[in-house]
Motif scaffolding. Structure first.
Motif, short mmCIF file in Angstrom:
data_model
loop_
_atom_site.label_atom_id
_atom_site.label_comp_id
_atom_site.label_asym_id
_atom_site.label_seq_id
_atom_site.Cartn_x
_atom_site.Cartn_y
_atom_site.Cartn_z
N ARG A 11 1.15 -1.49 -0.04
CA ARG A 11 0.15 0.31 -0.25
C ARG A 11 0.96 1.30 -0.19
O ARG A 11 0.86 1.92 1.08
CB ARG A 11 -1.31 -0.01 0.87
N ASP A 13 0.48 4.34 -0.98
CA ASP A 13 0.45 5.77 -1.09
C ASP A 13 -0.18 6.13 0.61
O ASP A 13 -0.19 7.30 0.37
CB ASP A 13 -1.53 5.15 -1.27
N LYS A 149 -7.19 2.22 -4.90
CA LYS A 149 -6.93 3.19 -5.52
C LYS A 149 -6.09 3.65 -6.77
O LYS A 149 -6.12 4.02 -7.36
CB LYS A 149 -5.56 3.41 -4.21
#
Ligand SMILES: [Zn+2]
Length: 156
Positions: A11, A13, A149
């Motif tokens: 992840r 981000d 995302k």
């Protein structure tokens, strides 16, 4: 070699600070499998600067990164010269811990994993998915493991 060329952050981000952290750190050598180029161990040459507090902290972080990816890290005392014999002995010692069978399984798993593409946007491994509906229902594709995302897609 930069740690970000060896490892990825899940992840990305949400974990930008960790991505920056591995981006700025390096190991001196990376030992790879002959057949698959799968990384087998990192190697570091520790000179006296490794005793300074900031280096100690950095070393601890690098150790943790290798540990969480289940990759070995071999530390060598930094010297003016090395004999091939002593380097070989150290490396053999480390790999002796892995039985032959484990090394084989490792290589098989890694060649499987090696065929999984990396997301062009996030630089992390993608996941094999199947189109659920529409004209392309049943068709396989690689989607980013950072979905929703990131909606990057690579053809199967
Ligand atoms: Zn992505």
């Amino acid at each position: 070699m930069s740690l970000s060329d060896i490892f990825f952050v899940r992840r990305p981000d949400q974990n930008i600070s960790y991505r920056n952290k591995i981006d700025r750190k390096h190991v001196d050598f990376l030992i790879c499998s002959n057949d698959t180029l799968r990384p087998l161990a990192g190697a570091e040459l520790d000179d006296t600067s490794h005793n300074k507090p900031d280096r100690v902290e950095r070393d601890r972080f690098v150790n943790e990164v290798f540990k969480s990816a289940e990759l070995k890290l071999i530390r060598f005392e930094n010297k003016r010269t090395y004999t091939i014999q002593e380097v070989r002995e150290r490396i053999d010692e480390i790999f002796a811990e892995l039985s032959k069978e484990e090394v084989k399984t490792y290589a098989a798993v890694s060649s499987e994993k090696a065929s999984v593409p990396t997301c062009p946007k996030c630089g992390i491994p993608m996941v094999l998915r199947e189109e659920k509906k529409g004209d392309r229902a049943g068709e396989k594709f690689y989607g980013c493991s950072n979905f929703h995302k990131c909606r990057e897609v690579v053809r199967y």
